[in-house]
Design a protein around this motif. Structure first.
Motif, PDB file in Angstrom:
ATOM      1  N   GLN A   1       6.439 -13.865  -5.245  1.00  0.00           N
ATOM      2  CA  GLN A   1       5.786 -12.780  -5.959  1.00  0.00           C
ATOM      3  C   GLN A   1       5.045 -11.900  -4.962  1.00  0.00           C
ATOM      4  O   GLN A   1       4.361 -12.394  -4.085  1.00  0.00           O
ATOM      5  CB  GLN A   1       4.819 -13.346  -6.996  1.00  0.00           C
ATOM      6  N   CYS A   2       5.178 -10.611  -5.102  1.00  0.00           N
ATOM      7  CA  CYS A   2       4.545  -9.657  -4.203  1.00  0.00           C
ATOM      8  C   CYS A   2       3.386  -8.970  -4.938  1.00  0.00           C
ATOM      9  O   CYS A   2       3.576  -8.390  -6.003  1.00  0.00           O
ATOM     10  CB  CYS A   2       5.579  -8.629  -3.773  1.00  0.00           C
ATOM     11  N   VAL A   3       2.209  -9.021  -4.361  1.00  0.00           N
ATOM     12  CA  VAL A   3       1.021  -8.426  -4.958  1.00  0.00           C
ATOM     13  C   VAL A   3       0.441  -7.423  -3.966  1.00  0.00           C
ATOM     14  O   VAL A   3       0.151  -7.787  -2.824  1.00  0.00           O
ATOM     15  CB  VAL A   3      -0.027  -9.513  -5.296  1.00  0.00           C
ATOM     16  N   LEU A   4       0.263  -6.180  -4.396  1.00  0.00           N
ATOM     17  CA  LEU A   4      -0.250  -5.148  -3.491  1.00  0.00           C
ATOM     18  C   LEU A   4      -1.747  -5.267  -3.220  1.00  0.00           C
ATOM     19  O   LEU A   4      -2.229  -4.818  -2.186  1.00  0.00           O
ATOM     20  CB  LEU A   4       0.040  -3.753  -4.057  1.00  0.00           C
ATOM     21  N   THR A   5      -2.486  -5.860  -4.129  1.00  0.00           N
ATOM     22  CA  THR A   5      -3.930  -5.971  -3.977  1.00  0.00           C
ATOM     23  C   THR A   5      -4.280  -6.727  -2.694  1.00  0.00           C
ATOM     24  O   THR A   5      -3.679  -7.753  -2.397  1.00  0.00           O
ATOM     25  CB  THR A   5      -4.534  -6.715  -5.189  1.00  0.00           C
ATOM     26  N   GLY A   6      -5.229  -6.180  -1.933  1.00  0.00           N
ATOM     27  CA  GLY A   6      -5.704  -6.871  -0.744  1.00  0.00           C
ATOM     28  C   GLY A   6      -5.725  -5.995   0.486  1.00  0.00           C
ATOM     29  O   GLY A   6      -5.676  -4.769   0.414  1.00  0.00           O
ATOM     30  N   PHE A   7      -5.787  -6.646   1.635  1.00  0.00           N
ATOM     31  CA  PHE A   7      -5.901  -5.990   2.942  1.00  0.00           C
ATOM     32  C   PHE A   7      -4.550  -6.053   3.646  1.00  0.00           C
ATOM     33  O   PHE A   7      -3.936  -7.121   3.726  1.00  0.00           O
ATOM     34  CB  PHE A   7      -6.970  -6.706   3.774  1.00  0.00           C
ATOM     35  N   TRP A   8      -4.103  -4.905   4.153  1.00  0.00           N
ATOM     36  CA  TRP A   8      -2.803  -4.808   4.837  1.00  0.00           C
ATOM     37  C   TRP A   8      -3.016  -4.173   6.202  1.00  0.00           C
ATOM     38  O   TRP A   8      -3.833  -3.262   6.340  1.00  0.00           O
ATOM     39  CB  TRP A   8      -1.840  -3.937   4.031  1.00  0.00           C
ATOM     40  N   ILE A   9      -2.266  -4.612   7.205  1.00  0.00           N
ATOM     41  CA  ILE A   9      -2.332  -4.024   8.542  1.00  0.00           C
ATOM     42  C   ILE A   9      -0.907  -3.846   9.053  1.00  0.00           C
ATOM     43  O   ILE A   9      -0.045  -4.696   8.798  1.00  0.00           O
ATOM     44  CB  ILE A   9      -3.178  -4.900   9.500  1.00  0.00           C
ATOM     45  N   ASN A  10      -0.665  -2.717   9.736  1.00  0.00           N
ATOM     46  CA  ASN A  10       0.700  -2.484  10.242  1.00  0.00           C
ATOM     47  C   ASN A  10       0.783  -2.777  11.739  1.00  0.00           C
ATOM     48  O   ASN A  10      -0.209  -3.126  12.381  1.00  0.00           O
ATOM     49  CB  ASN A  10       1.200  -1.079   9.883  1.00  0.00           C
ATOM     50  N   ASN A  11       1.976  -2.604  12.294  1.00  0.00           N
ATOM     51  CA  ASN A  11       2.217  -2.952  13.691  1.00  0.00           C
ATOM     52  C   ASN A  11       1.527  -2.016  14.681  1.00  0.00           C
ATOM     53  O   ASN A  11       1.454  -2.326  15.865  1.00  0.00           O
ATOM     54  CB  ASN A  11       3.722  -3.023  13.984  1.00  0.00           C
ATOM     55  N   LEU A  12       0.992  -0.886  14.220  1.00  0.00           N
ATOM     56  CA  LEU A  12       0.262   0.032  15.096  1.00  0.00           C
ATOM     57  C   LEU A  12      -1.254  -0.158  14.998  1.00  0.00           C
ATOM     58  O   LEU A  12      -2.006   0.502  15.698  1.00  0.00           O
ATOM     59  CB  LEU A  12       0.621   1.484  14.761  1.00  0.00           C
ATOM     60  N   GLY A  13      -1.692  -1.033  14.081  1.00  0.00           N
ATOM     61  CA  GLY A  13      -3.115  -1.291  13.915  1.00  0.00           C
ATOM     62  C   GLY A  13      -3.772  -0.523  12.787  1.00  0.00           C
ATOM     63  O   GLY A  13      -4.964  -0.686  12.540  1.00  0.00           O
ATOM     64  N   SER A  14      -3.025   0.332  12.089  1.00  0.00           N
ATOM     65  CA  SER A  14      -3.578   0.994  10.907  1.00  0.00           C
ATOM     66  C   SER A  14      -3.732  -0.049   9.810  1.00  0.00           C
ATOM     67  O   SER A  14      -2.981  -1.024   9.755  1.00  0.00           O
ATOM     68  CB  SER A  14      -2.649   2.104  10.424  1.00  0.00           C
ATOM     69  N   ASN A  15      -4.718   0.147   8.933  1.00  0.00           N
ATOM     70  CA  ASN A  15      -4.898  -0.812   7.854  1.00  0.00           C
ATOM     71  C   ASN A  15      -5.318  -0.122   6.571  1.00  0.00           C
ATOM     72  O   ASN A  15      -5.809   1.005   6.588  1.00  0.00           O
ATOM     73  CB  ASN A  15      -5.899  -1.904   8.254  1.00  0.00           C
ATOM     74  N   MET A  16      -5.078  -0.814   5.476  1.00  0.00           N
ATOM     75  CA  MET A  16      -5.498  -0.297   4.180  1.00  0.00           C
ATOM     76  C   MET A  16      -5.941  -1.452   3.306  1.00  0.00           C
ATOM     77  O   MET A  16      -5.525  -2.598   3.490  1.00  0.00           O
ATOM     78  CB  MET A  16      -4.388   0.492   3.498  1.00  0.00           C
ATOM     79  N   THR A  17      -6.803  -1.104   2.369  1.00  0.00           N
ATOM     80  CA  THR A  17      -7.261  -2.054   1.368  1.00  0.00           C
ATOM     81  C   THR A  17      -6.940  -1.475   0.008  1.00  0.00           C
ATOM     82  O   THR A  17      -7.304  -0.317  -0.282  1.00  0.00           O
ATOM     83  CB  THR A  17      -8.777  -2.294   1.489  1.00  0.00           C
TER      84      THR A  17
ATOM     85  N   THR B   1       6.108   5.935   0.418  1.00  0.00           N
ATOM     86  CA  THR B   1       6.879   5.264  -0.618  1.00  0.00           C
ATOM     87  C   THR B   1       7.475   4.017   0.009  1.00  0.00           C
ATOM     88  O   THR B   1       7.808   4.001   1.198  1.00  0.00           O
ATOM     89  CB  THR B   1       7.966   6.182  -1.216  1.00  0.00           C
ATOM     90  N   GLY B   2       7.560   2.958  -0.779  1.00  0.00           N
ATOM     91  CA  GLY B   2       8.063   1.727  -0.185  1.00  0.00           C
ATOM     92  C   GLY B   2       8.316   0.636  -1.200  1.00  0.00           C
ATOM     93  O   GLY B   2       8.334   0.862  -2.409  1.00  0.00           O
ATOM     94  N   GLN B   3       8.495  -0.551  -0.657  1.00  0.00           N
ATOM     95  CA  GLN B   3       8.736  -1.722  -1.481  1.00  0.00           C
ATOM     96  C   GLN B   3       8.021  -2.909  -0.848  1.00  0.00           C
ATOM     97  O   GLN B   3       7.932  -3.022   0.376  1.00  0.00           O
ATOM     98  CB  GLN B   3      10.228  -2.019  -1.598  1.00  0.00           C
ATOM     99  N   CYS B   4       7.529  -3.791  -1.702  1.00  0.00           N
ATOM    100  CA  CYS B   4       6.890  -5.023  -1.265  1.00  0.00           C
ATOM    101  C   CYS B   4       7.929  -6.138  -1.291  1.00  0.00           C
ATOM    102  O   CYS B   4       8.618  -6.323  -2.297  1.00  0.00           O
ATOM    103  CB  CYS B   4       5.729  -5.349  -2.207  1.00  0.00           C
ATOM    104  N   PHE B   5       8.070  -6.850  -0.174  1.00  0.00           N
ATOM    105  CA  PHE B   5       9.036  -7.949  -0.070  1.00  0.00           C
ATOM    106  C   PHE B   5       8.318  -9.259   0.217  1.00  0.00           C
ATOM    107  O   PHE B   5       7.231  -9.265   0.799  1.00  0.00           O
ATOM    108  CB  PHE B   5      10.015  -7.701   1.093  1.00  0.00           C
ATOM    109  N   VAL B   6       8.943 -10.348  -0.148  1.00  0.00           N
ATOM    110  CA  VAL B   6       8.498 -11.676   0.264  1.00  0.00           C
ATOM    111  C   VAL B   6       9.593 -12.229   1.174  1.00  0.00           C
ATOM    112  O   VAL B   6      10.750 -12.334   0.763  1.00  0.00           O
ATOM    113  CB  VAL B   6       8.278 -12.603  -0.951  1.00  0.00           C
ATOM    114  N   ASP B   7       9.214 -12.553   2.435  1.00  0.00           N
ATOM    115  CA  ASP B   7      10.233 -13.038   3.370  1.00  0.00           C
ATOM    116  C   ASP B   7      10.539 -14.518   3.137  1.00  0.00           C
ATOM    117  O   ASP B   7       9.974 -15.147   2.236  1.00  0.00           O
ATOM    118  CB  ASP B   7       9.836 -12.745   4.823  1.00  0.00           C
ATOM    119  N   ASP B   8      11.404 -15.088   3.945  1.00  0.00           N
ATOM    120  CA  ASP B   8      11.829 -16.477   3.778  1.00  0.00           C
ATOM    121  C   ASP B   8      10.699 -17.485   3.955  1.00  0.00           C
ATOM    122  O   ASP B   8      10.792 -18.614   3.494  1.00  0.00           O
ATOM    123  CB  ASP B   8      12.957 -16.805   4.763  1.00  0.00           C
ATOM    124  N   ASN B   9       9.628 -17.073   4.620  1.00  0.00           N
ATOM    125  CA  ASN B   9       8.469 -17.953   4.824  1.00  0.00           C
ATOM    126  C   ASN B   9       7.378 -17.742   3.770  1.00  0.00           C
ATOM    127  O   ASN B   9       6.301 -18.317   3.884  1.00  0.00           O
ATOM    128  CB  ASN B   9       7.877 -17.731   6.221  1.00  0.00           C
TER     129      ASN B   9
END
Length: 112
Positions: free
Chosen positions: A1-17, A78-86
């Motif tokens: 299950q993918c939930v958008l709520t929370g803290f996210w950080i990308n590979n360049l160091g940008s982040n969003m809550t 625009t995007g999509q939330c994925f759950v990887d194999d882990n």
């Protein structure tokens, strides 16, 4: 299950809550970019978005807009939330940035 709520950080160091996602899929939050094309001091900026209703797969599509607090520009993601194999949640996005230009003749250089 993918939930958008929370803290996210990308590979360049940008982040969003993202605070919370309503029953209608609407959400808001804050974005702190690590990269910019302006010399202005980077400031945390508000975001507003919408998530497509969840389905059986629970890897929803979404979109949000960031109104930059430190420049005369706006970015839409625009995007999509994925759950990887882990079991890790990953957001994959594409963005467009529109900066303010002084005239219609300069319109060609306003979008990245």
């Amino acid at each position: 299950q993918c939930v958008l709520t929370g803290f996210w950080i990308n590979n360049l160091g940008s982040n969003m809550t993202i605070d919370s996602v309503s029953d209608k899929g609407e959400f808001s939050g804050l974005y702190h970019t690590a990269v910019t094309a302006t010399s202005n001091e980077i400031k945390i900026s508000p975001l507003q978005g919408s998530q497509h209703p969840k389905n059986e797969v629970n890897q929803p599509t979404f979109g949000f807009t960031v109104n930059w607090s430190f420049s005369d520009s706006t970015t839409v993601f625009t995007g999509q939330c994925f759950v990887d194999d882990n079991g890790k949640e990953i957001l994959r996005t594409t963005w467009l940035l529109r900066q303010e230009v002084g005239s219609l003749k300069e319109d060609w250089k306003a979008t990245r």
